[in-house]
Every structure is written in structure tokens, then in C-alpha cells.
Design an enzyme around this catalytic site. Structure first.
Site, PDB file in Angstrom:
ATOM      1  N   ASP A 294       0.854  -1.184   0.000  1.00  0.00           N
ATOM      2  CA  ASP A 294       0.000   0.000   0.000  1.00  0.00           C
ATOM      3  C   ASP A 294       0.891   1.235   0.000  1.00  0.00           C
ATOM      4  OD1 ASP A 294      -1.935   1.972   0.430  1.00  0.00           O
ATOM      5  OD2 ASP A 294      -3.099   0.723   1.803  1.00  0.00           O
ATOM      6  N   ARG A 296      -0.276   4.408  -0.218  1.00  0.00           N
ATOM      7  CA  ARG A 296      -1.060   5.604   0.104  1.00  0.00           C
ATOM      8  C   ARG A 296      -0.536   6.310   1.355  1.00  0.00           C
ATOM      9  NH1 ARG A 296      -6.916   2.859   0.188  1.00  0.00           N
ATOM     10  NH2 ARG A 296      -5.630   1.246   1.177  1.00  0.00           N
TER      11      ARG A 296
END
Length: 362
Positions: A294, A296
Site C-alpha cells: 500500500d 497511500r
């Protein structure tokens, strides 16, 4: 000079150059020429090899692991380019699209020792441009002269490092009333980062009391799920369920963050989908592309909430990492509100992987 670009603006220019296939120069104690592998052209590769020296293809440790290459530099590896390297070879090392058709790409010889700082920064910069995280790099002896002769953007390595490591400040640009199906009392806020990156949005429903925990959701943009109704994920149903719940309660804030594909961009997300069709799960696909599980940064959400006057939330999420990052960023999570919707036969395995490998509470 008042009219010249500062380092943040120079980095934005460098991202645009790399996406176009134009090289840049990283200047420092070890100046280098940098080209994004994804947008490299035959002519520029030929020109690079003609310069002599020892060009390398810098790839992330995740990609190196797939290729059985040694990441001597920790988070990345410097793969030596053969003197007769063709563009197809460079692309096949950088892009996993043909890994199953052409699994034997090596043995790959990797550089070790020396100052590899420019190589790591080049990968970070290319990642931020939403390209495959792979860079063709060559040491330069007279970087300033070379850049001037070829009209290339020059980035000061020491000035760029702290900028790339930090998230760009967000500033409110405009907000306006937006009646919606879930609530006629809606307002859309636009936030713009200083670094020339994508804007992010806050949809305010009703008139939430700033002194109380607001029902909030951090929703990452998902073109395929939110717009196209994709059945491969649960994003669209989560978006609509969150909006409906806020409308039912009379107030809430939905933060729509432009971090498509868990922060790797729509193009790379489609590459990951293609790998999933070959049998890899969502995490394995990201790793084969060279990304982390991930990519983000949920701190953007806390930045927006604080700028809007909120200090406490009831967070609509199944992801404990969002709760942890909100708390660490100074926004109290008074309650985690589950959001379990959208499971179907096409995304059952995807949701199981999110639970098993990413810790989602499903």
C-alpha cells in the site's frame, strides 16, 4: 531569482519530463543522468550506451526479489546493463507483464558499494510520477555542461531529498454548495497540494458540529469501482454506503483522496489487474510491479479534516491502519464504524487477501 522555479517546482517539472520520456540530471556529490525505464525510447537508450561508463537499471527490492537479483542497497538494486542491452531487455526487467512467458531474465549482476543515494532518490521521484519504479542511470563527469547542452532539468539532490520525503502541504482552493441525492445540504471542498500533484476533495454533508466527533470516511479514488461499477473490488459499494449513512444521519464528511490503486495510479493498477489474471493475488501483483502492499498516505485526510476544523471522528473503515495514522496525525478516532458491503463472487479472494495480508477487519 524571483521568477525562477524553486525546488518543489523543479521536481514537478522533472516528473513531467520523466513521464514524457525526457531524461533529467540529479546533481550532487555523484551527479547522474536519469531516465524512466517505462518511457525510455530506443534512440535515447542507444545514446546512453554510446556515452560509455557503466549504466545501471535501478529497481526496487520488491522487483529484485521477483527477479532473484541482489538488493545490496536495501530498498533497491542496481542491475548492470549489458553493453549490448536492447530496449526490450530493459522493459522486461522493469515490467512484469511477460514474467510468465519469459521468466529467465538473468542471471542479473548487481552493483554494490559506493554512493547509491542518487539511485534511491531517482526511484522515489519516478514513483511519485506514477510510473513503473525503475530508472536507467548513468554517472556523469560534467553534469552541468551535459544538462545545458541537452536542455535537461537539473535537480539538486540534497535540496530534493527532504521534499520527496515529506508530504506536500494542502491548501483549500474553493468550496461551493452541492445538493446530492443523499442530502440536499451538501458542500464540496477542493484542496490543492503545493507540489503540483493531484487535488483532493472533501464532501461535507449537512452542517457537522465541529465540537463533536464527525462521521467521516477516507475514501481513495477508484475509477473502476466508483465510476465503472467494477466487481473486482468493494470500493463503489463502500463509497455509496458511506454517503448514504451520512445522509441518513444528517451530517458527515467524506474525503475523496486521489490515491488510485492504493497510491500507484490507475495505469499501474491495471497492470496489477493483469497480473491477478495470471494467478497472483493483489499484494503479490503489487510486489511484482515493484511497489509495496500500500503506497497511500492517509495523513492527507487528517490534514484536510484539521483544516476544516475537525479534531475528532467516527471513522467509517475496515482498515486499522487508517485509524492508527489518524491518531498519530492528531485526529482522535472516537469510534471505528465498520463498512462491510460489496462482497461478490468476483472479489471474494481479493477481500480475503486484504484481511489476511493487509489486516483489514472483514
Amino acid at each position: 531569482m524571483v521568477f525562477g522555479p524553486d525546488i518543489t517546482e523543479q521536481l514537478a517539472r522533472a516528473r513531467a519530463d520523466l513521464r514524457l520520456g525526457v531524461p533529467i540530471v540529479l546533481a550532487g556529490s555523484r551527479p547522474v543522468l536519469v531516465m524512466a525505464a517505462e518511457t525510455l525510447t530506443p534512440a535515447r537508450l542507444t545514446g546512453l550506451l554510446a556515452l560509455g561508463g557503466e549504466p545501471v537499471l535501478a529497481i526496487t527490492a520488491r522487483r529484485a526479489e521477483t527477479l532473484k537479483a541482489h538488493a545490496y542497497d536495501g530498498s533497491f538494486a542496481r542491475v548492470l546493463l549489458p553493453h549490448d542491452a536492447a530496449l526490450r531487455w530493459v522493459k522486461s526487467v522493469a515490467d512484469p507483464a511477460d514474467d510468465l512467458r519469459n521468466p529467465m531474465k538473468g542471471p542479473l549482476t548487481c552493483a554494490r558499494g559506493g554512493d547509491a543515494t542518487p539511485h534511491g532518490l531517482a526511484i522515489d521521484l519516478i514513483k511519485s510520477a506514477r510510473l513503473l519504479p525503475a530508472a536507467v542511470i548513468l554517472d556523469l563527469t560534467d553534469a552541468a555542461q551535459f544538462a545545458m547542452q541537452n536542455g535537461l532539468t537539473v535537480i539538486d539532490l540534497n535540496a530534493a531529498k527532504p521534499i520527496l520525503a515529506a508530504r506536500s502541504p494542502l491548501h483549500p482552493v474553493v468550496n461551493a454548495r452541492l445538493p446530492m441525492e443523499v442530502s440536499e445540504a451538501g458542500r464540496l471542498h477542493i484542496f490543492r497540494p503545493d507540489d503540483g500533484g493531484e487535488e483532493h476533495y472533501a464532501i461535507e454533508i449537512g452542517r457537522p458540529d465541529r465540537s463533536k466527533p464527525v462521521l467521516a470516511r477516507l475514501h481513495s479514488a477508484c475509477f473502476t469501482g466508483d465510476i465503472m461499477g467494477s466487481l473486482k473490488c468493494d470500493c463503489g459499494p463502500q463509497l455509496h454506503a458511506a454517503m448514504a449513512q451520512m445522509g441518513s444521519e444528517g451530517n458527515g464528511v467524506l474525503l475523496y483522496l486521489n490515491q488510485e490503486g492504493r497510491g500507484i495510479g490507475l495505469t499501474n493498477k491495471m497492470r496489477a489487474y493483469s497480473l491477478q489474471d495470471q494467478g497472483f493475488d493483489t499484494v503479490e501483483a503489487n510486489h511484482r510491479l515493484g511497489f509495496e502492499d500500500d503506497e497511500r498516505d492517509f495523513r492527507l485526510g487528517s490534514d484536510i479534516l484539521k483544516s476544516m476544523g475537525f479534531s475528532s471522528v467516527r471513522l467509517l473503515t475496515n482498515n486499522p491502519r487508517k485509524v492508527e495514522m489518524m491518531e498519530a496525525s492528531g485526529v482522535k478516532v472516537a469510534e471505528r464504524v465498520p463498512l462491510k458491503v460489496g462482497e461478490n463472487r468476483h472479489n471474494h479472494a481479493y477481500l480475503a487477501t486484504k484481511a489476511a495480508k493487509s489486516g483489514h477487519l472483514l
